[in-house]
Design an enzyme around this catalytic site. Structure first.
Site, PDB file in Angstrom:
ATOM      1  N   MET A  54       0.803  -1.220   0.000  1.00  0.00           N
ATOM      2  CA  MET A  54       0.000   0.000   0.000  1.00  0.00           C
ATOM      3  C   MET A  54       0.839   1.274   0.000  1.00  0.00           C
ATOM      4  O   MET A  54       0.283   2.360  -0.048  1.00  0.00           O
ATOM      5  CB  MET A  54      -0.961   0.010   1.184  1.00  0.00           C
ATOM      6  CG  MET A  54      -0.330  -0.137   2.556  1.00  0.00           C
ATOM      7  SD  MET A  54       0.290   1.405   3.298  1.00  0.00           S
ATOM      8  CE  MET A  54      -1.237   2.322   3.470  1.00  0.00           C
ATOM      9  N   TYR A  55       2.155   1.180   0.039  1.00  0.00           N
ATOM     10  CA  TYR A  55       2.979   2.379  -0.037  1.00  0.00           C
ATOM     11  C   TYR A  55       2.894   2.949  -1.462  1.00  0.00           C
ATOM     12  O   TYR A  55       3.441   2.363  -2.404  1.00  0.00           O
ATOM     13  CB  TYR A  55       4.438   2.081   0.297  1.00  0.00           C
ATOM     14  CG  TYR A  55       4.696   1.638   1.725  1.00  0.00           C
ATOM     15  CD1 TYR A  55       3.770   1.858   2.734  1.00  0.00           C
ATOM     16  CD2 TYR A  55       5.889   1.010   2.057  1.00  0.00           C
ATOM     17  CE1 TYR A  55       4.013   1.456   4.039  1.00  0.00           C
ATOM     18  CE2 TYR A  55       6.153   0.615   3.365  1.00  0.00           C
ATOM     19  CZ  TYR A  55       5.215   0.834   4.341  1.00  0.00           C
ATOM     20  OH  TYR A  55       5.470   0.426   5.636  1.00  0.00           O
ATOM     21  N   GLY A  56       2.194   4.064  -1.580  1.00  0.00           N
ATOM     22  CA  GLY A  56       2.010   4.653  -2.904  1.00  0.00           C
ATOM     23  C   GLY A  56       1.211   3.762  -3.826  1.00  0.00           C
ATOM     24  O   GLY A  56       1.394   3.808  -5.049  1.00  0.00           O
ATOM     25  N   ASP A  57       0.305   2.939  -3.267  1.00  0.00           N
ATOM     26  CA  ASP A  57      -0.494   2.006  -4.070  1.00  0.00           C
ATOM     27  C   ASP A  57       0.391   1.140  -4.971  1.00  0.00           C
ATOM     28  O   ASP A  57       0.085   0.929  -6.146  1.00  0.00           O
ATOM     29  CB  ASP A  57      -1.527   2.756  -4.921  1.00  0.00           C
ATOM     30  CG  ASP A  57      -2.617   3.391  -4.083  1.00  0.00           C
ATOM     31  OD1 ASP A  57      -2.896   2.873  -2.986  1.00  0.00           O
ATOM     32  OD2 ASP A  57      -3.182   4.413  -4.514  1.00  0.00           O
ATOM     33  N   SER A  60       6.033   2.028  -4.358  1.00  0.00           N
ATOM     34  CA  SER A  60       7.268   1.721  -3.631  1.00  0.00           C
ATOM     35  C   SER A  60       7.819   0.363  -4.045  1.00  0.00           C
ATOM     36  O   SER A  60       9.029   0.214  -4.279  1.00  0.00           O
ATOM     37  CB  SER A  60       7.018   1.754  -2.123  1.00  0.00           C
ATOM     38  OG  SER A  60       8.146   1.281  -1.409  1.00  0.00           O
TER      39      SER A  60
END
Length: 339
Positions: A54-57, A60
């Site tokens: 979910m980091y930056g969808d 990342s």
């Protein structure tokens, strides 16, 4: 760089690990910058890279994949799943349906055929332990993950998951990833005793307390950190907890100065000094940030320095308890405890 054994796995990992949350839109870090950070970290002896779906969808993971291309075997690669992705209600949690689907997506974004550590990003109260552990065990047996762990689980859920794995003859979580810093020491009272009891590796996040311990937040200075722009309430000095943190930071800065250390060295040296901690995750946005953090790789705090820290922030104490991430849901939602 110091190296420690990750729980009981036998895998040797660096005491400082590279967190990739700031790669991409969250930290406004470009691919070239992310690759330069990875290059510098590996050169310094860091061998763990941690990211999440979910980091930056997913951005990342994509950037990490490009940065490690051609040298994947030298890296202990970790990612996470479980927090919401988009608006679809089933694109979250610890169900078999979601974990199998999302691991395939993570592998595709990372450009690899397996990850070394797959972590459940938060405990999912809607999914039974057996459901999650059986899915993870099958993914492990399929060779798509080597180990799996939890992240920010309450202590009692860590215990419950260990029991469920034994009861149902499934593989178990071998790591936990909690928040821990000089300013947020609550896990010393509950999580760390449990992880030590079960022999879990512990990768702590936010060891610089969202920038409070970076040296950029000091009395009389304007707060202009990247995190303060995203979460201004965490740095609002009209809030008593934030005032208490600033007072502690000023006293900690004096301890660091007297010991010939930077505040960053003091902060990272503190969390890695705990015998229950395996590695501290650092999340730089720039190479300069990384170098300032890598300066703590060989920092060993003396007993008198550790005692001075205890006098400023008592063991087991959270100066900002409202920022805990492992609070049982019933304490946050009245309907869960009253009806």
């Amino acid at each position: 760089m110091q190296y420690r054994t990750l729980g009981r796995t036998g895998v040797q990992v660096s005491s400082l690990a590279l967190g990739a949350m700031n790669f991409g839109r969250i930290g406004r870090t470009t691919q070239d910058e992310a690759t330069a950070i990875v290059d510098a970290a590996l050169e310094a002896g860091v061998n763990v890279i941690d990211t999440a779906d979910m980091y930056g969808d997913g951005e990342s993971e994509e950037m990490v994949g490009k940065a490690i291309a051609g040298r994947r075997d030298d890296i202990v690669l970790a990612t996470k799943a479980g927090l919401p992705i988009g608006e679809e209600r089933n694109h979250q949690g610890g169900s078999r349906r979601w974990l199998v689907t999302e691991l395939e997506a993570s592998l595709r974004r990372l450009g690899v055929d397996h990850v070394d550590l797959y972590q459940i990003h938060r405990w999912d109260p809607n999914t039974g332990d057996e459901e999650t552990l059986s899915a993870l065990t099958d993914l492990q047996r399929a060779g798509k993950i080597r180990y799996f762990g939890s992240s920010t689980f309450p202590a009692y859920r860590i215990v419950q998951a260990q029991w469920a794995a034994r009861e149902h003859r499934l593989s178990r979580y071998v790591t936990e990833q909690p928040s821990y810093s000089v300013l947020q020491r609550g896990i010393e009272a509950h999580v760390l005793p449990v992880t030590q009891e079960y022999g879990l590796g512990v990768l702590v996040w936010s060891p610089l307390a969202s920038g409070w311990l970076s040296g950029a937040v000091r009395e009389g200075r304007d707060i202009t950190t990247h995190r303060s722009a995203i979460l201004p309430e965490r740095f609002d000095m009209s809030i008593p907890a934030n005032r208490a943190r600033l007072d502690a930071v000023e006293r900690l800065a004096k301890v660091a100065e007297d010991a010939g250390l930077t505040l960053i060295q003091l902060a990272l040296g503190f969390v890695t000094a705990h015998p229950g901690v395996t590695s501290a995750l650092v999340g730089p946005r720039t190479v300069d940030h990384l170098h300032a953090q890598l300066a703590a790789a060989d920092t060993v705090l003396t007993a008198d320095v550790l005692d001075a820290i205890d006098e400023i922030v008592a063991p087991g104490t959270d100066l900002a308890p409202q920022e805990n991430h492992d609070t049982p849901p019933a304490l946050l939602t009245p309907t869960l405890r009253r009806r």
